[in-house]
Scaffold this motif. Structure first.
Motif, PDB file in Angstrom:
ATOM      1  N   CYS A  40       0.817  -1.208   0.000  1.00  0.00           N
ATOM      2  CA  CYS A  40       0.000   0.000   0.000  1.00  0.00           C
ATOM      3  C   CYS A  40       0.851   1.259   0.000  1.00  0.00           C
ATOM      4  CB  CYS A  40      -0.911  -0.019   1.223  1.00  0.00           C
ATOM      5  SG  CYS A  40      -1.921   1.451   1.413  1.00  0.00           S
ATOM      6  N   CYS A  41       1.977   1.201   0.686  1.00  0.00           N
ATOM      7  CA  CYS A  41       2.784   2.407   0.836  1.00  0.00           C
ATOM      8  C   CYS A  41       3.824   2.552  -0.260  1.00  0.00           C
ATOM      9  CB  CYS A  41       3.463   2.404   2.208  1.00  0.00           C
ATOM     10  SG  CYS A  41       2.276   2.491   3.552  1.00  0.00           S
ATOM     11  N   GLY A  42       3.728   1.712  -1.300  1.00  0.00           N
ATOM     12  CA  GLY A  42       4.620   1.856  -2.431  1.00  0.00           C
ATOM     13  C   GLY A  42       6.026   1.379  -2.166  1.00  0.00           C
ATOM     14  N   GLN A 171      -9.292 -16.033  29.076  1.00  0.00           N
ATOM     15  CA  GLN A 171      -8.660 -14.818  28.572  1.00  0.00           C
ATOM     16  C   GLN A 171      -8.813 -13.725  29.633  1.00  0.00           C
ATOM     17  OE1 GLN A 171      -6.940 -14.624  25.735  1.00  0.00           O
ATOM     18  NE2 GLN A 171      -7.456 -16.656  24.929  1.00  0.00           N
ATOM     19  N   LYS A 172      -9.849 -12.913  29.485  1.00  0.00           N
ATOM     20  CA  LYS A 172     -10.170 -11.869  30.456  1.00  0.00           C
ATOM     21  C   LYS A 172     -11.673 -11.636  30.382  1.00  0.00           C
ATOM     22  CE  LYS A 172      -8.966  -7.118  31.753  1.00  0.00           C
ATOM     23  NZ  LYS A 172      -8.119  -5.944  31.430  1.00  0.00           N
ATOM     24  N   LYS A 173     -12.339 -11.675  31.517  1.00  0.00           N
ATOM     25  CA  LYS A 173     -13.801 -11.559  31.527  1.00  0.00           C
ATOM     26  C   LYS A 173     -14.209 -10.086  31.422  1.00  0.00           C
ATOM     27  CE  LYS A 173     -14.440 -14.203  35.225  1.00  0.00           C
ATOM     28  NZ  LYS A 173     -15.149 -15.013  36.258  1.00  0.00           N
ATOM     29  N   ASP A 174     -14.031  -9.563  30.216  1.00  0.00           N
ATOM     30  CA  ASP A 174     -14.280  -8.141  29.967  1.00  0.00           C
ATOM     31  C   ASP A 174     -14.617  -7.990  28.483  1.00  0.00           C
ATOM     32  OD1 ASP A 174     -14.020  -5.397  29.350  1.00  0.00           O
ATOM     33  OD2 ASP A 174     -12.571  -5.091  30.965  1.00  0.00           O
ATOM     34  N   LEU A 175     -15.871  -7.676  28.166  1.00  0.00           N
ATOM     35  CA  LEU A 175     -16.299  -7.610  26.771  1.00  0.00           C
ATOM     36  C   LEU A 175     -15.702  -6.415  26.038  1.00  0.00           C
ATOM     37  CD1 LEU A 175     -20.065  -8.670  26.992  1.00  0.00           C
ATOM     38  CD2 LEU A 175     -18.053 -10.077  26.519  1.00  0.00           C
ATOM     39  N   VAL A 176     -15.528  -5.301  26.737  1.00  0.00           N
ATOM     40  CA  VAL A 176     -14.902  -4.138  26.101  1.00  0.00           C
ATOM     41  C   VAL A 176     -13.453  -4.460  25.759  1.00  0.00           C
ATOM     42  CG1 VAL A 176     -14.214  -1.732  26.389  1.00  0.00           C
ATOM     43  CG2 VAL A 176     -16.444  -2.500  27.228  1.00  0.00           C
ATOM     44  N   TRP A 177     -12.744  -5.095  26.684  1.00  0.00           N
ATOM     45  CA  TRP A 177     -11.364  -5.530  26.407  1.00  0.00           C
ATOM     46  C   TRP A 177     -11.330  -6.445  25.190  1.00  0.00           C
ATOM     47  CZ3 TRP A 177      -9.709 -10.623  26.307  1.00  0.00           C
ATOM     48  CH2 TRP A 177      -8.325 -10.809  26.128  1.00  0.00           C
ATOM     49  N   TYR A 178     -12.283  -7.364  25.091  1.00  0.00           N
ATOM     50  CA  TYR A 178     -12.305  -8.302  23.969  1.00  0.00           C
ATOM     51  C   TYR A 178     -12.508  -7.568  22.642  1.00  0.00           C
ATOM     52  CZ  TYR A 178     -13.789 -12.156  20.955  1.00  0.00           C
ATOM     53  OH  TYR A 178     -13.910 -13.049  19.909  1.00  0.00           O
ATOM     54  N   GLN A 179     -13.442  -6.627  22.603  1.00  0.00           N
ATOM     55  CA  GLN A 179     -13.666  -5.871  21.369  1.00  0.00           C
ATOM     56  C   GLN A 179     -12.430  -5.072  20.977  1.00  0.00           C
ATOM     57  OE1 GLN A 179     -17.415  -3.761  22.350  1.00  0.00           O
ATOM     58  NE2 GLN A 179     -18.299  -4.858  20.623  1.00  0.00           N
ATOM     59  N   ARG A 180     -11.810  -4.392  21.950  1.00  0.00           N
ATOM     60  CA  ARG A 180     -10.597  -3.631  21.642  1.00  0.00           C
ATOM     61  C   ARG A 180      -9.481  -4.562  21.179  1.00  0.00           C
ATOM     62  NH1 ARG A 180     -14.134  -0.484  22.919  1.00  0.00           N
ATOM     63  NH2 ARG A 180     -14.570  -1.087  20.762  1.00  0.00           N
ATOM     64  N   SER A 181      -9.431  -5.765  21.741  1.00  0.00           N
ATOM     65  CA  SER A 181      -8.402  -6.732  21.349  1.00  0.00           C
ATOM     66  C   SER A 181      -8.597  -7.181  19.906  1.00  0.00           C
ATOM     67  CB  SER A 181      -8.430  -7.942  22.285  1.00  0.00           C
ATOM     68  OG  SER A 181      -8.148  -7.560  23.616  1.00  0.00           O
ATOM     69  N   ILE A 182      -9.852  -7.430  19.512  1.00  0.00           N
ATOM     70  CA  ILE A 182     -10.144  -7.807  18.129  1.00  0.00           C
ATOM     71  C   ILE A 182      -9.735  -6.683  17.179  1.00  0.00           C
ATOM     72  CG2 ILE A 182     -12.004  -8.273  16.484  1.00  0.00           C
ATOM     73  CD1 ILE A 182     -11.362 -10.675  18.139  1.00  0.00           C
ATOM     74  N   GLU A 183     -10.023  -5.444  17.563  1.00  0.00           N
ATOM     75  CA  GLU A 183      -9.593  -4.308  16.741  1.00  0.00           C
ATOM     76  C   GLU A 183      -8.077  -4.311  16.568  1.00  0.00           C
ATOM     77  OE1 GLU A 183     -13.172  -1.214  18.094  1.00  0.00           O
ATOM     78  OE2 GLU A 183     -11.188  -1.128  19.034  1.00  0.00           O
ATOM     79  N   GLY A 184      -7.355  -4.558  17.653  1.00  0.00           N
ATOM     80  CA  GLY A 184      -5.898  -4.589  17.575  1.00  0.00           C
ATOM     81  C   GLY A 184      -5.384  -5.684  16.665  1.00  0.00           C
ATOM     82  N   VAL A 185      -6.026  -6.848  16.708  1.00  0.00           N
ATOM     83  CA  VAL A 185      -5.653  -7.959  15.828  1.00  0.00           C
ATOM     84  C   VAL A 185      -5.797  -7.546  14.364  1.00  0.00           C
ATOM     85  CG1 VAL A 185      -6.447 -10.220  15.003  1.00  0.00           C
ATOM     86  CG2 VAL A 185      -6.105  -9.832  17.454  1.00  0.00           C
ATOM     87  N   ILE A 186      -6.908  -6.906  14.027  1.00  0.00           N
ATOM     88  CA  ILE A 186      -7.147  -6.483  12.642  1.00  0.00           C
ATOM     89  C   ILE A 186      -6.127  -5.429  12.216  1.00  0.00           C
ATOM     90  CG2 ILE A 186      -8.803  -5.414  11.063  1.00  0.00           C
ATOM     91  CD1 ILE A 186     -11.026  -6.495  12.977  1.00  0.00           C
ATOM     92  N   ILE A 187      -5.873  -4.464  13.085  1.00  0.00           N
ATOM     93  CA  ILE A 187      -4.920  -3.394  12.768  1.00  0.00           C
ATOM     94  C   ILE A 187      -3.536  -3.971  12.473  1.00  0.00           C
ATOM     95  CG2 ILE A 187      -3.664  -1.441  13.779  1.00  0.00           C
ATOM     96  CD1 ILE A 187      -6.347  -0.753  15.245  1.00  0.00           C
ATOM     97  N   ARG A 188      -3.085  -4.908  13.294  1.00  0.00           N
ATOM     98  CA  ARG A 188      -1.764  -5.514  13.073  1.00  0.00           C
ATOM     99  C   ARG A 188      -1.747  -6.360  11.803  1.00  0.00           C
ATOM    100  NH1 ARG A 188      -2.340  -5.763  18.607  1.00  0.00           N
ATOM    101  NH2 ARG A 188      -3.129  -7.896  18.580  1.00  0.00           N
ATOM    102  N   ALA A 189      -2.852  -7.054  11.522  1.00  0.00           N
ATOM    103  CA  ALA A 189      -2.916  -7.883  10.313  1.00  0.00           C
ATOM    104  C   ALA A 189      -2.829  -7.019   9.053  1.00  0.00           C
ATOM    105  CB  ALA A 189      -4.203  -8.699  10.308  1.00  0.00           C
ATOM    106  N   LEU A 190      -3.524  -5.893   9.035  1.00  0.00           N
ATOM    107  CA  LEU A 190      -3.492  -5.012   7.865  1.00  0.00           C
ATOM    108  C   LEU A 190      -2.103  -4.409   7.660  1.00  0.00           C
ATOM    109  CD1 LEU A 190      -6.919  -3.150   8.190  1.00  0.00           C
ATOM    110  CD2 LEU A 190      -6.318  -5.021   6.649  1.00  0.00           C
ATOM    111  N   GLN A 191      -1.447  -4.073   8.759  1.00  0.00           N
ATOM    112  CA  GLN A 191      -0.106  -3.502   8.658  1.00  0.00           C
ATOM    113  C   GLN A 191       0.897  -4.540   8.156  1.00  0.00           C
ATOM    114  OE1 GLN A 191       1.156  -0.335   9.154  1.00  0.00           O
ATOM    115  NE2 GLN A 191       3.094  -1.212   8.454  1.00  0.00           N
ATOM    116  N   SER A 192       0.854  -5.749   8.726  1.00  0.00           N
ATOM    117  CA  SER A 192       1.861  -6.751   8.382  1.00  0.00           C
ATOM    118  C   SER A 192       1.670  -7.307   6.978  1.00  0.00           C
ATOM    119  CB  SER A 192       1.838  -7.896   9.401  1.00  0.00           C
ATOM    120  OG  SER A 192       0.603  -8.586   9.358  1.00  0.00           O
ATOM    121  N   ALA A 193       0.423  -7.444   6.527  1.00  0.00           N
ATOM    122  CA  ALA A 193       0.169  -8.065   5.228  1.00  0.00           C
ATOM    123  C   ALA A 193       0.164  -7.068   4.082  1.00  0.00           C
ATOM    124  CB  ALA A 193      -1.162  -8.815   5.255  1.00  0.00           C
ATOM    125  N   PHE A 194      -0.340  -5.849   4.329  1.00  0.00           N
ATOM    126  CA  PHE A 194      -0.551  -4.900   3.232  1.00  0.00           C
ATOM    127  C   PHE A 194       0.113  -3.538   3.446  1.00  0.00           C
ATOM    128  CE2 PHE A 194      -4.404  -7.627   3.446  1.00  0.00           C
ATOM    129  CZ  PHE A 194      -4.292  -8.248   2.208  1.00  0.00           C
TER     130      PHE A 194
END
Length: 303
Positions: A40-42, A171-194
């Protein structure tokens, strides 16, 4: 009347769905062992080594990690009610293992399902019809009410959907933590792959590239077993989003990986199947690493 997905009878839930041979095929590569895709970044073509396959995170070699069955249907388009039936069946079995008493937990593995859907709108349990640009009775495509949180969203071919069924007691009994964690997984995947720099926006669930939302997240929970999951726009036709206010967020648009990469490469033609494979492999790698799971590919979806 909008059909409620949870009320739909899904006889397919008790059938064996063969693991698709196509999903095991290696990625096509150009000469020199590089994937035929500009970053993506040329910064030039992505090295084959930059995309980690599922194999290194699978199997018993990862000592001490929690087992997670992986049902890889990421190249298949699966009807929404079928995948919903699979999740419900898995969750009901898992609930019986953990029991009502929080000290009781015989649940020793998690589940991850990867797939695509045919065109469908899903309405979360907080849905307000003002976010639909059509009457419910005249929906342009299939539509279902489901029990995840949030407003209306769209699923369709070219969108990579992951349905993790995880026991948060491990893991951790915290739904907000889980959602933020999923966001982090996606962010790292997009950076590493594309080499795509994605981010969170305060107060808005999901993953964004600039002002465009590229991934939506919606979950629900029963006895700390979470299900539903995430949807990442890879090569998705974004037109159906025009008929709704996605996730009830006004004034912002949606985007896809393909759209972002084409803009960065002056409209260069990209291979849809290859983009989907790369996104899938990067996403499950980051998912397994963050949640410390040993992914074990399963040949059949036997429920």
């Amino acid at each position: 009347m909008v059909p409620a997905a949870m009320a739909v009878s899904v006889p397919f839930c008790h059938a064996v769905l063969p693991f698709p041979a196509a999903a095991r095929a290696p990625l096509a590569r150009s000469r020199g062992g590089r994937l035929g895709l500009a970053s993506c970044c040329g910064a030039g073509p992505i090295s084959a080594n930059a995309v980690t396959c599922a194999a290194p995170v699978a199997g018993a070699a990862r000592v001490g990690r929690r087992r997670c069955e992986l049902f890889d249907l990421h190249r298949q388009v699966v009807p929404y009610v079928d995948s919903w039936g699979w999740q419900k069946s898995i969750v009901e079995r898992r609930k019986a293992l953990v029991g009502i008493d929080t000290d009781t937990d015989e649940d020793h593995s998690d589940t991850l399902i990867a797939l695509q859907h045919p065109p469908v709108y899903t309405l979360g349990n907080g849905n307000d019809e003002k976010y639909l640009n059509f009457n419910l009775e005249d929906s342009p495509i299939e539509i279902h009410r489901i029990d995840r949180a949030g407003q209306v969203t769209y699923h369709g071919p070219g969108q990579l959907v992951l349905y993790p069924v995880l026991n948060l007691r491990h893991q951790k009994k915290d739904l907000v933590w889980y959602q933020r964690s999923i966001e982090g997984v996606i962010i790292r995947a997009l950076q590493s792959a594309f080499s795509i720099k994605a981010a969170r926006i305060d107060g808005l669930t999901g993953v964004w590239v600039g002002d465009q939302k590229v991934a939506a997240i919606g979950i629900t929970c029963a006895r700390w077993i979470v299900y539903h999951g995430l949807a990442l726009n890879v090569t998705t036709d974004l037109t159906p989003f025009e008929h709704i206010v996605p996730c009830g967020i006004k004034g912002r648009s949606v985007g896809s990986i393909k759209q972002i990469l084409q803009k960065a490469s002056s409209g260069r033609e990209l291979n849809d199947a290859e983009l989907m494979d790369i996104a899938y492999e990067s996403l499950i790698k980051e998912f397994a690493e963050f949640f410390q799971l040993s992914l074990e590919p399963s040949p059949d979806l036997l429920l």
